[in-house]
Design a protein around this motif. Structure first.
Motif, PDB file in Angstrom:
ATOM      1  N   TYR A   1      -5.530  31.214  -0.607  1.00 35.37           N
ATOM      2  CA  TYR A   1      -4.111  31.558  -0.581  1.00 35.37           C
ATOM      3  C   TYR A   1      -3.623  31.445   0.861  1.00 35.37           C
ATOM      4  O   TYR A   1      -4.222  32.009   1.769  1.00 35.37           O
ATOM      5  N   ALA A   2      -2.574  30.673   1.068  1.00 34.38           N
ATOM      6  CA  ALA A   2      -1.994  30.614   2.413  1.00 34.38           C
ATOM      7  C   ALA A   2      -0.614  31.255   2.351  1.00 34.38           C
ATOM      8  O   ALA A   2       0.235  30.800   1.609  1.00 34.38           O
ATOM      9  N   THR A   3      -0.435  32.337   3.098  1.00 38.00           N
ATOM     10  CA  THR A   3       0.844  33.050   3.017  1.00 38.00           C
ATOM     11  C   THR A   3       1.896  32.318   3.835  1.00 38.00           C
ATOM     12  O   THR A   3       1.589  31.439   4.639  1.00 38.00           O
ATOM     13  N   GLN A   4       3.132  32.766   3.618  1.00 34.12           N
ATOM     14  CA  GLN A   4       4.242  32.139   4.333  1.00 34.12           C
ATOM     15  C   GLN A   4       4.187  32.531   5.807  1.00 34.12           C
ATOM     16  O   GLN A   4       4.328  31.715   6.684  1.00 34.12           O
ATOM     17  N   LYS A   5       3.950  33.842   6.026  1.00 33.13           N
ATOM     18  CA  LYS A   5       3.830  34.308   7.418  1.00 33.13           C
ATOM     19  C   LYS A   5       2.361  34.168   7.762  1.00 33.13           C
ATOM     20  O   LYS A   5       1.517  34.819   7.185  1.00 33.13           O
ATOM     21  N   SER A   6       2.075  33.260   8.702  1.00 32.90           N
ATOM     22  CA  SER A   6       0.664  32.943   8.924  1.00 32.90           C
ATOM     23  C   SER A   6      -0.088  34.165   9.433  1.00 32.90           C
ATOM     24  O   SER A   6       0.455  34.965  10.181  1.00 32.90           O
ATOM     25  N   TRP A   7      -1.325  34.277   9.004  1.00 32.75           N
ATOM     26  CA  TRP A   7      -2.150  35.429   9.397  1.00 32.75           C
ATOM     27  C   TRP A   7      -3.481  34.917   9.928  1.00 32.75           C
ATOM     28  O   TRP A   7      -4.225  34.247   9.222  1.00 32.75           O
TER      29      TRP A   7
ATOM     30  N   LEU B   1      -0.902  30.764  19.920  1.00 31.11           N
ATOM     31  CA  LEU B   1      -0.492  29.485  19.381  1.00 31.11           C
ATOM     32  C   LEU B   1       0.935  29.608  18.900  1.00 31.11           C
ATOM     33  O   LEU B   1       1.414  30.699  18.605  1.00 31.11           O
ATOM     34  N   SER B   2       1.591  28.470  18.762  1.00 33.01           N
ATOM     35  CA  SER B   2       2.965  28.517  18.267  1.00 33.01           C
ATOM     36  C   SER B   2       2.934  28.667  16.761  1.00 33.01           C
ATOM     37  O   SER B   2       1.894  28.541  16.129  1.00 33.01           O
ATOM     38  N   GLY B   3       4.118  28.922  16.179  1.00 32.16           N
ATOM     39  CA  GLY B   3       4.199  29.138  14.737  1.00 32.16           C
ATOM     40  C   GLY B   3       3.589  28.008  13.925  1.00 32.16           C
ATOM     41  O   GLY B   3       2.814  28.225  13.002  1.00 32.16           O
ATOM     42  N   GLY B   4       3.955  26.773  14.288  1.00 34.82           N
ATOM     43  CA  GLY B   4       3.470  25.626  13.519  1.00 34.82           C
ATOM     44  C   GLY B   4       1.959  25.517  13.573  1.00 34.82           C
ATOM     45  O   GLY B   4       1.307  25.251  12.561  1.00 34.82           O
ATOM     46  N   GLN B   5       1.408  25.741  14.767  1.00 35.44           N
ATOM     47  CA  GLN B   5      -0.045  25.637  14.899  1.00 35.44           C
ATOM     48  C   GLN B   5      -0.735  26.708  14.069  1.00 35.44           C
ATOM     49  O   GLN B   5      -1.720  26.441  13.381  1.00 35.44           O
ATOM     50  N   ARG B   6      -0.180  27.903  14.099  1.00 30.84           N
ATOM     51  CA  ARG B   6      -0.797  28.978  13.323  1.00 30.84           C
ATOM     52  C   ARG B   6      -0.742  28.649  11.840  1.00 30.84           C
ATOM     53  O   ARG B   6      -1.709  28.834  11.106  1.00 30.84           O
ATOM     54  N   GLN B   7       0.413  28.142  11.417  1.00 26.46           N
ATOM     55  CA  GLN B   7       0.557  27.869   9.992  1.00 26.46           C
ATOM     56  C   GLN B   7      -0.425  26.791   9.539  1.00 26.46           C
ATOM     57  O   GLN B   7      -1.028  26.892   8.470  1.00 26.46           O
ATOM     58  N   ARG B   8      -0.612  25.786  10.371  1.00 26.99           N
ATOM     59  CA  ARG B   8      -1.537  24.724   9.974  1.00 26.99           C
ATOM     60  C   ARG B   8      -2.961  25.243   9.879  1.00 26.99           C
ATOM     61  O   ARG B   8      -3.729  24.822   9.022  1.00 26.99           O
ATOM     62  N   ILE B   9      -3.317  26.191  10.744  1.00 25.79           N
ATOM     63  CA  ILE B   9      -4.676  26.756  10.652  1.00 25.79           C
ATOM     64  C   ILE B   9      -4.828  27.528   9.343  1.00 25.79           C
ATOM     65  O   ILE B   9      -5.854  27.444   8.672  1.00 25.79           O
ATOM     66  N   CYS B  10      -3.767  28.246   8.950  1.00 32.04           N
ATOM     67  CA  CYS B  10      -3.847  28.998   7.691  1.00 32.04           C
ATOM     68  C   CYS B  10      -3.996  28.052   6.504  1.00 32.04           C
ATOM     69  O   CYS B  10      -4.748  28.327   5.563  1.00 32.04           O
ATOM     70  N   VAL B  11      -3.243  26.947   6.528  1.00 28.71           N
ATOM     71  CA  VAL B  11      -3.344  25.990   5.429  1.00 28.71           C
ATOM     72  C   VAL B  11      -4.753  25.395   5.420  1.00 28.71           C
ATOM     73  O   VAL B  11      -5.381  25.253   4.370  1.00 28.71           O
ATOM     74  N   ALA B  12      -5.253  25.088   6.619  1.00 32.17           N
ATOM     75  CA  ALA B  12      -6.599  24.521   6.703  1.00 32.17           C
ATOM     76  C   ALA B  12      -7.610  25.473   6.091  1.00 32.17           C
ATOM     77  O   ALA B  12      -8.549  25.062   5.403  1.00 32.17           O
TER      78      ALA B  12
ATOM     79  N   ASP C   1       1.968  29.029  -0.037  1.00 31.11           N
ATOM     80  CA  ASP C   1       3.325  29.571  -0.040  1.00 31.11           C
ATOM     81  C   ASP C   1       4.101  28.949   1.106  1.00 31.11           C
ATOM     82  O   ASP C   1       3.924  29.313   2.258  1.00 31.11           O
ATOM     83  N   ASP C   2       4.947  27.986   0.749  1.00 32.94           N
ATOM     84  CA  ASP C   2       5.783  27.297   1.736  1.00 32.94           C
ATOM     85  C   ASP C   2       5.027  26.892   2.999  1.00 32.94           C
ATOM     86  O   ASP C   2       5.361  27.334   4.090  1.00 32.94           O
ATOM     87  N   PRO C   3       4.020  26.025   2.850  1.00 28.67           N
ATOM     88  CA  PRO C   3       3.206  25.687   4.018  1.00 28.67           C
ATOM     89  C   PRO C   3       3.949  24.786   4.997  1.00 28.67           C
ATOM     90  O   PRO C   3       3.483  24.568   6.110  1.00 28.67           O
ATOM     91  N   PHE C   4       5.117  24.258   4.606  1.00 28.07           N
ATOM     92  CA  PHE C   4       5.791  23.300   5.484  1.00 28.07           C
ATOM     93  C   PHE C   4       6.853  23.950   6.348  1.00 28.07           C
ATOM     94  O   PHE C   4       7.490  23.283   7.142  1.00 28.07           O
TER      95      PHE C   4
ATOM     96  N   ILE D   1      -9.485  19.305   8.977  1.00 29.87           N
ATOM     97  CA  ILE D   1      -8.767  19.329  10.266  1.00 29.87           C
ATOM     98  C   ILE D   1      -7.856  18.109  10.377  1.00 29.87           C
ATOM     99  O   ILE D   1      -6.730  18.190  10.857  1.00 29.87           O
ATOM    100  N   ASP D   2      -8.352  16.946   9.920  1.00 32.40           N
ATOM    101  CA  ASP D   2      -7.513  15.753   9.985  1.00 32.40           C
ATOM    102  C   ASP D   2      -6.306  15.882   9.077  1.00 32.40           C
ATOM    103  O   ASP D   2      -5.195  15.534   9.452  1.00 32.40           O
ATOM    104  N   ALA D   3      -6.542  16.426   7.873  1.00 27.68           N
ATOM    105  CA  ALA D   3      -5.425  16.555   6.927  1.00 27.68           C
ATOM    106  C   ALA D   3      -4.331  17.432   7.533  1.00 27.68           C
ATOM    107  O   ALA D   3      -3.150  17.194   7.318  1.00 27.68           O
ATOM    108  N   CYS D   4      -4.713  18.449   8.272  1.00 27.96           N
ATOM    109  CA  CYS D   4      -3.700  19.344   8.853  1.00 27.96           C
ATOM    110  C   CYS D   4      -3.317  18.895  10.253  1.00 27.96           C
ATOM    111  O   CYS D   4      -2.667  19.651  10.989  1.00 27.96           O
ATOM    112  N   SER D   5      -3.747  17.717  10.651  1.00 33.43           N
ATOM    113  CA  SER D   5      -3.534  17.165  11.998  1.00 33.43           C
ATOM    114  C   SER D   5      -3.693  18.228  13.089  1.00 33.43           C
ATOM    115  O   SER D   5      -2.819  18.419  13.913  1.00 33.43           O
TER     116      SER D   5
END
Length: 1579
Positions: free
Chosen positions: A757-763, A815-826, A839-842, A788-792
């Motif tokens: 599960y990847a939340t909207q607010k990255s954790w 890390l910035s918001g985008g970087q944190r979010q990509r780690i959560c998606v990864a 949850d809204d990974p983009f 890692i490649d998929a999440c660039s």
């Protein structure tokens, strides 16, 4: 005088056996030697063989330590045996002296041998025990039997000769028979249990399992009694700390009984047992659970405490005796003759069996005996006291571990609505963990005092009454009546501390805001305004601190003045009650008693305060443990729920359940859920199904209603809808996080193990990047790389200093918001689960990244794996990829089906989507902007690291230089440096307090201590003069005990004496009390003024430091100086300093007094001083290391709690509760180990200083007894010396503890000091502000000539020989790749960087000559990161308060904000929260524009100012800037080239040089030019 075993008296044949062999006393004594000699003969060879085979270097490994049955009993009996042998020896020598003829060895030699044999027996036993070889114990058994028999014969013969208990030797022999008998019994018991002899099958015994696990280094529970009592096992650790610092490895693991899990299970069982079947909802009492789980050790500790307190009263009584009987020795000559006569008679009467026997009563009248007794009583008292402390501390630590585990288990079961509705905030949870558990732990530490102290006080008062009669009660009542005042002061202190805390939090918030926006403040020349606002808050804080200092000093004053007041009251009363004054022995016993009484009263107020706090803490804990839990997960079909049972509350028969579930005890063996097998055919089509669902976030308002959906297995389902229509809630409802009002959620069997599960607010966790992605799953290199490649993420990882091993969240690496979010998606992609919820990974990603993630990550990686994916998104262009779509509106499902279905059935909705998609696509075409967002993030990251590394190098260099100054660096100096007290820093601290205060402090302290000594000395002279007066007026025969019969003669010498001594005594006491007040006030206020100055200087230095300082110093580091370090300087150093100076001076005055009375004491002092020096030297180093370990292990623990509370939904979705619990237990245990070692080290020190103190008392007593035989002092002074010697123990201890504390605290001063050395910017300039024209710069003409700029003299230049000319009112665009020097140029206009060659001339003035304030206040700049401060909108636009409202509105209108601000409550005075969080990023950027418009300057510099604004607004802005600034010079630094196509002049930069410089049209014509290629890329 011939030596012979039986003596050689005339007329007696000592060797005659006429009357029967056993009737010859000498023969019986010789018989007693046999067992001792036998033991020594047998054991010595065994010990030598044993020691020889084990060369001295090999220590028996501690895993063979085990205790034979009766271990402690044996040690206690052996110690008693040793003591009795000493008594026997002493008695023999005294009896021998009495016989005045020849020496009788048989009277004391057997005792001496017995002493040696007993010592040998215990050494021998210890060696057998550690090598686990019980057969050899047979020797001891035989010895005990023989000794028992020979001693019994002696006793029997005594009885036959009518020597009864009235003689001392009979009592001693009887005691020995008893002890030997008991030891024999202990030995038989060992044989019975271990069956090592006389039995066919001896019992094999293993050492405790903790010791087989070699990680356990905390040996207190396993060592023998002597080592337990003196902490001998700590020696290697504490002495080793000198050579190399103590690390976590060195302190190892906790013994099993002290681990958090063990204690948690104990506490939990006690807690759950209170739940009855009749009333299952009744809240169990936490107090009762704590008592059940941890009551026994507390009782043990209290027993030790009572023993120690009772032994404490031995001190005054022994002093009383010693002074009294020394007086007796000194009485007049005629008395001596009489005494001698009496003695001859007693010798004649007490000679039996040709030997003299001492009557038992005489023993306690011998000063030397009393001195030794006093010594033993002190040793025992201190041993018991430290044991009591240790037991309570260990229990307190165990309790804290248990409570933390309990709180953690509860956190994992908290219902989400509790967290989101704000009933339980993360702050509250942090408080529970950091504050409440510690309060309870401290309460446990102190609670034996609650019942020990009243007993101590009552005993003390009774003894005082016995010594001094009624007048003593007056003194005692002074002490007791002032106790409530102490309590009052203590509560006041607590309140003041609260208000101080509020102010300092406020100050910190302001400070950190300033530091975050420092660049903007400097560019706008606003730093002083903000600095003043911090100073204002600091002023409030200092007011509280002054109150705090006042109350603290009052409390110190009370503590010092009460004993003086009590003594004064007592002796003045005794004068007025017209009794004859007290004798010296009574007076000094009373003094010592007053000293004993003050401590419990002083502590009682503290203890009561802690008890009150503990009650509050338990209240809060109870509330927390009763709060709502998340519903039962009955839908977790199957029985896989067992592994999670650890935190569940079993309902009903707890006990039965626990026994059947070994699972609970095996948190270590936690296995990750079994990985699924790849299934060739998916049997079920539906992964999750919700029927008739309606769900709520609490308070029964349904959030989602009427939900009927199916999530198809192995397909991509998308959930779309407007903001706030319940998309995320739907995911959480499926995960069981919401409260179900109606309906059910079905999971197909195979699926609900865990959901990625990847939340909207990255954790993110406070761990490395790799750990955040693998999240406890096994590492698979191939899979990891794909994810890692998929999440660039690769480019971002490459920027981090240690790649994916970089800790996130450490040292300000954020890390910035985008970087944190990509780690959560990864993380969600990497987990091998059947179902993935995204949850809204983009949301925080730009378009390229989202496309890449969609293609590579979701469509390829997840779909190829046939995993079921549920995706919540706003990006409708991805709908074409969806296998199933759920459209939501206002908390219910609007449509579900495939895109085809919707296209055919709901045309309206489809059209609506299409228009939205078009709009989004249009956005896409122009929108390379978003791409820049990522590059921007990467750029900031890179900047942060680049500068941080240089800073670290510089730091290391600084440190090295400092070290080299002190000494050449080699092994010995590292140890030296670690044991040095930082005197330089102390001096710096004191001098910042002001020289007058320092002088006042030193002089008043010295005066006070002189006066206190004077009071006691005067008392000694006064009381002894009375006694002398009485014995001189010799008509009244004085009785030995010193109870004088009232004189019948009219002229009473007492009244004359009193009238001379009393006024002086009263004056001295009054002076002492006044000085106490003055000293306590000066120290505290010295502290306050030092704190004031240090903070003021620190703030000014830092705010005026050059911008480079902030680039290379991590923000966290600076904020630390303002938070932790300032707090230490404010609140902790003054009391430590006070305590240190007080105890040192008291110690010195005590030693001075003793030495002046008995100079012989000085000889003994030398070895004692050496011992003391080494003890403190080793302890300080070890204590510092352990303190650091305790601090450094506490932080991860607190972080883990707050992380868990923030990431609850994720942890529960992943089903990783057990792993997190395990981690929590490890962290708790690590922290507890450090804390236990720290407190054990404190005990180590205290036991040693206490024993030193006891030795000091013994030497003082011995020296005074010895010197009195040769000189003619009066006994009163001996009393004075001993009273002082008794207090030494406490002070020795405090001196070392305070030194160690001060050393740790002075580090804060040192850190603050290191910042005080930073260079400030040169604010002056060579021109005076008055020489600059009022309206400069008027036209805005800029000439740049041969400009070279660098950030630091150590670094390479960033601009090299730049030349340009900008005409007044021109619009200039500057572009170039990242790092080409564009931003550096904008900083150069403000003189923020080092311009080391060339110059910038604006309107004819070289800017380097201007004062900075003037220069920066006349130009405007808009930065790329929008910065807002908390306050009002007005404050953000114009903190100087110089502009009218109309001007502000005008600026807001230009910036397109007027309408929005009008709708806010308060208009211009509307609130802006911290960092402007209540506005969107775009709005914040617009406010920054408005801010630049408010300052109407003729030059405006825009540094990538439109990065975070959408296209439409940006176009408006471009137009506005062109119109509003038509006549002004505008320099735009752009990374989106199309923004500067309209400019009059374009400058392209590369690597600090100008590459192209012309009109945009001209540059576009050069096809191969840099600018042209930029524009093409941007189209």
């Amino acid at each position: 005088m011939a030596l012979s075993f039986c003596g050689n008296d005339k007329g007696i044949n000592p060797y005659s056996v006429v009357k029967g062999t056993l009737n010859n006393g000498c023969f019986v004594d010789a018989l007693n030697l046999v067992p001792h000699v036998f033991l020594l003969f047998i054991t010595f060879p065994i010990l030598f063989i044993g020691w020889g085979s084990q060369s001295s270097k090999v220590q028996i490994h501690h895993n063979t330590w085990l205790h034979f049955p009766g271990h402690n009993m044996r040690w206690i009996l052996t110690f008693s045996l040793l003591f009795v042998h000493v008594c026997e020896f002493a008695e023999g020598i005294v009896s021998d002296k009495m016989m005045l003829k020849t020496t009788h060895l048989h009277l004391f030699l057997p005792a001496f041998m017995g002493f040696i044999a007993a010592t040998t027996s215990v050494v021998y036993y210890h060696n057998i025990e550690t090598s686990n070889f019980p057969k050899l114990l047979l020797v001891l058994f035989i010895y005990w039997v023989l000794a028992f028999i020979t001693k019994s014969i002696k006793l029997w013969k005594f009885a036959a000769h009518e020597v009864g208990p009235q003689y001392l030797r009979f009592c001693i022999t009887a005691l020995l028979v008893l002890l030997y008998g008991l030891l024999m019994a202990v030995e038989i018991n060992v044989i019975r249990v271990r069956k090592y002899v006389f039995f066919a099958n001896p019992q094999k015994v293993k050492p405790p399992e903790d010791l087989q696990d070699l990680g356990v280094r905390f040996l207190q529970p396993f060592v023998n009694l002597l080592s337990k009592a003196t902490y001998w096992w700590m020696n290697p650790l504490i002495i080793g700390a000198h050579k190399r610092p103590i690390e976590l490895k060195k302190i190892g693991k906790l013994p099993i009984a002290m681990r958090a899990l063990t204690n948690y299970l104990k506490l939990k069982d006690a807690y759950e047992d209170q739940r009855t079947a009749e009333d299952p909802n009744k809240a169990p009492s936490i107090w009762r659970s704590m008592y059940r789980a941890f009551g026994r050790p507390i009782l043990l500790s209290s027993t030790f405490r009572y023993l120690a307190d009772l032994l404490g009263f031995a001190g005054p009584l022994c002093i009383c005796g010693i002074v009294k009987y020394l007086k007796k020795d000194k009485l007049s000559e005629q008395y001596k003759a009489k005494a001698l006569e009496a003695m001859m008679i007693s010798v004649a009467n007490n000679t039996k069996m040709d030997v003299y026997f001492i009557p038992s009563t005489e023993l306690l009248q011998n000063p030397s005996v009393l001195a030794v007794l006093l010594f033993l009583a002190l040793i025992l008292q201190r041993t018991f006291l430290q044991a009591s402390y240790y037991v309570t501390i260990e229990t307190g630590i165990n309790l804290r571990g248990a409570l933390l585990a309990m709180i953690y288990n509860k956190i994992l079961r908290l219902s989400t609505s509790n967290m989101s509705m704000g009933e339980m905030t993360i702050g509250q949870i942090n408080n529970l963990v950091a504050i409440e558990t510690n309060q309870l732990m401290w309460f446990f530490f102190l609670c034996p005092n609650l019942w020990a102290m009243p007993v101590q006080i009552i005993m003390g008062v009774i003894l005082l009454y016995y010594l001094l009669g009624w007048s003593a009660l007056v003194g005692a009542s002074v002490i007791v009546l002032l106790a409530p005042v102490q309590y009052l002061i203590a509560t006041k202190l607590a309140d003041t501390q609260k208000s101080t805390l509020e102010h300092s939090t406020d100050r910190l918030k302001k400070t950190s805001e300033i530091l975050k926006g420092i660049k903007l403040l400097k560019l706008y020349a606003w730093e002083n305004i903000f600095c003043d606002s911090v100073e204002e808050t600091r002023g409030k804080e200092l007011t509280s601190l002054r109150t705090f200092a006042f109350y603290t000093s009052m409390s110190i004053f009370m503590n010092a003045a009460i004993p003086i007041a009590a003594v004064l009251a007592t002796f003045v009363m005794s004068h007025f009650l017209n009794e004859k004054g007290p004798t010296p022995h009574e007076a000094f016993a009373a003094l010592a008693l007053f000293h004993i009484l003050v401590t419990p009263l002083f502590l009682l107020s503290t203890v009561v305060r802690f008890a009150v706090k503990a009650l509050v803490s338990v209240e809060k804990l109870n509330e927390f443990l009763q709060s709502d839990e998340i519903g039962d997960d009955s839908w977790r079909n199957g029985d896989m729920s067992v592994s999670m049972e650890a935190g569940k509350k079993p309902s009903g028969g707890t006990k039965a359940m626990n026994r059947k579930q070994p699972i609970r005890y095996q948190m270590d063996n936690y296995e990750l859920p079994t990985r699924r097998q790849m299934r060739p055919t998916e049997t079920e089509d539906v992964a999750v199904k919700v029927s008739n669902g309606s769900f709520t976030w609490g308070s029964n308002l349904s959030t989602l209603s009427d939900i009927n959906i199916c999530i198809p297995t192995g397909q991509l389902t998308m959930i779309v809808g407007q903001v706030g229509c319940g998309k995320s809630s739907l995911l959480l409802a499926m995960l069981g996080e919401m409260q179900t009002i109606d309906g059910r959620v079905y999971w197909s069997n195979k699926n609900r193990y865990s959901v990625a599960y990847a939340t909207q607010k990255s954790w993110l966790l406070n761990a490395t990047v790799e750990e955040n992605i693998t999240f406890g799953s096994p590492f698979n290199k191939q899979r990891y790389k794909t994810v890692i490649d998929a999440c660039s993420l690769q480019p971002d990882i490459d920027l981090l200093p240690f790649g994916d091993q970089t800790e996130i969240g450490e040292r300000g690496i954020n890390l910035s918001g985008g970087q944190r979010q990509r780690i959560c998606v990864a993380r969600a992609l990497y987990q091998n689960t059947n179902i993935v919820f995204l949850d809204d990974p983009f949301s925080a990603l730009d378009i390229h990244l989202s496309d890449h993630l969609m293609q590579e990550g979701i469509l390829k990686f997840l779909q190829d794996d046939k995993r079921t994916v549920v995706l919540v998104t706003h990006k409708l262009q991805y709908l074409i990829h969806a296998d199933w779509i759920i459209a939501m509106k206002d908390g219910s499902v609007l449509r579900e089906g495939t895109l085809k279905d919707i296209q055919t059935h709901d045309i309206e909705l489809y059209e609506h989507w299409k228009t939205l998609m078009n709009r989004q696509d249009h956005g896409l075409e122009k929108d390379i902007q978003q791409d820049s967002q990522t590059t921007l993030e990467r750029k900031t990251l890179r900047r942060a690291f680049y500068s941080r590394e240089t800073k670290n190098q510089m730091d290391d260099e600084d440190e090295e230089e400092e070290e080299e100054e002190e000494d050449d660096d080699n092994m010995s100096t590292t140890t030296n440096r670690r044991s040095k007290v930082p005197w330089r820093v102390c001096w710096c601290y004191l001098s910042s307090g002001g020289f007058f205060m320092v002088f006042l402090m030193v002089s008043s302290k010295l005066l006070k201590h002189s006066v206190i000594v004077a009071i006691d000395y005067w008392l000694a002279i006064w009381t002894s003069s009375k006694t002398n007066a009485t014995s001189v007026s010799g008509t009244n025969e004085s009785n030995i005990t010193g109870n004088f019969t009232n004189s019948t003669r009219p002229a009473d010498p007492h009244s004359e004496i009193d009238s001379y001594y009393l006024p002086v005594f009263v004056t001295l006491c009054a002076a002492g009390i006044t000085l106490c007040l003055i000293t306590s006030l000066t120290v505290e206020f010295l502290g306050v003024s030092a704190a004031t100055n240090l903070h003021h200087n620190l703030l000014n230095k830092i705010i005026h430091a050059p911008i480079r300082f902030f680039d290379i110093t991590p923000l966290g580091l600076i904020i630390n100086r303002f938070s932790a370090d300032t707090n230490i300087i404010d609140q902790h150093i003054p009391p430590t300093l006070e305590s240190l100076t007080r105890s040192t001076l008291l110690l010195l005055s005590a030693i001075g007094v003793i030495s002046s009375i008995t100079p012989a004491f000085l000889i003994a002092l030398i070895p004692l001083a050496v011992a003391f020096y080494f003890i403190q030297k080793y302890f300080r180093v070890a204590s510092k290391d352990l303190q650091d370990l305790d601090d450094s292990t506490q932080l991860p623990l607190l972080c883990h709690f707050s992380e868990t509370a923030e990431g609850l939904t994720t942890i529960r979705a992943f089903r990783h509760e057990a792993r997190f619990k395990q981690r929590m237990l490890e962290l708790t245990d690590t922290n507890n180990t450090a804390y236990l070692f720290l407190s054990a080290a404190n005990r180590w020190l205290e036991v040693r200083t206490d024993y030193l103190g006891a030795v000091i008392v013994l030497t003082a007593a011995g020296a005074s007894i010895w010197s009195l035989e040769y000189s003619h002092d009066h006994g009163a002074l001996v009393g004075l010396g001993l009273t002082y010697a008794l207090t030494v123990t406490n002070y020795l201890n405090w001196v070392v503890r305070n030194l160690a504390d001060l050393e740790v605290q002075m580090a804060a001063v040192k850190k603050v000091n290191s910042f005080l050395g930073t260079e400030s910017e040169n604010y002056e300039g060579s021109m005076d502000a008055s020489q600059v024209p009022e309206n400069w710069p008027q036209t805005g003409e800029i000439k740049i000539q041969d400009l070279c700029v660098r950030y630091d003299p150590m670094l390479k230049p960033v601009l090299k020989h730049v030349n340009m000319y900008i005409e007044p009112g021109q619009k200039v665009g500057i572009c170039g790749r990242t790092g080409s020097g564009k931003s550096s140029l904008s900083l150069a206009f403000f003189n923020m960087v080092d311009i080391f060659e060339g110059k910038i001339v604006i309107d004819g003035i070289d800017i380097c000559k201007l004062p900075l304030q003037t220069l920066r206040s006349r130009l405007s700049i808009i930065l790329q990161d929008p910065v807002l401060f908390s306050g009002s909108i007005r404050f953000n636009l114009d903190p100087e308060r110089t502009c009218s409202d109309d001007r502000l509105w005008e600026a807001l209108e230009i910036a397109q904000l007027k309408n929005m601000v009008k709708t806010l409550p308060g208009g211009l005075d509307a609130v802006v929260t911290e960092a402007g969080e209540n506005f969107s990023v775009g709005q914040r950027q617009l406010f920054c524009l408005a801010r630049a418009f408010v300052r109407k300057s003729s030059i405006l510099i825009m540094d990538e100012a439109t990065a975070s604004i959408d296209m439409a607004t940006e176009n408006i802005l471009q137009k506005v800037v062109m119109t509003a600034f038509a006549d002004r010079t505008v320099v735009t630094i752009a990374h989106r080239v199309h923004t500067i196509l309209e400019a009059d002049l374009v400058i392209v930069m590369k690597r600090g040089n100008i590459l192209e410089y012309d009109k945009p049209e001209t540059l576009l014509e050069q096809e191969d030019g840099m600018f042209a290629s930029f524009v093409r890329a941007d189209m």
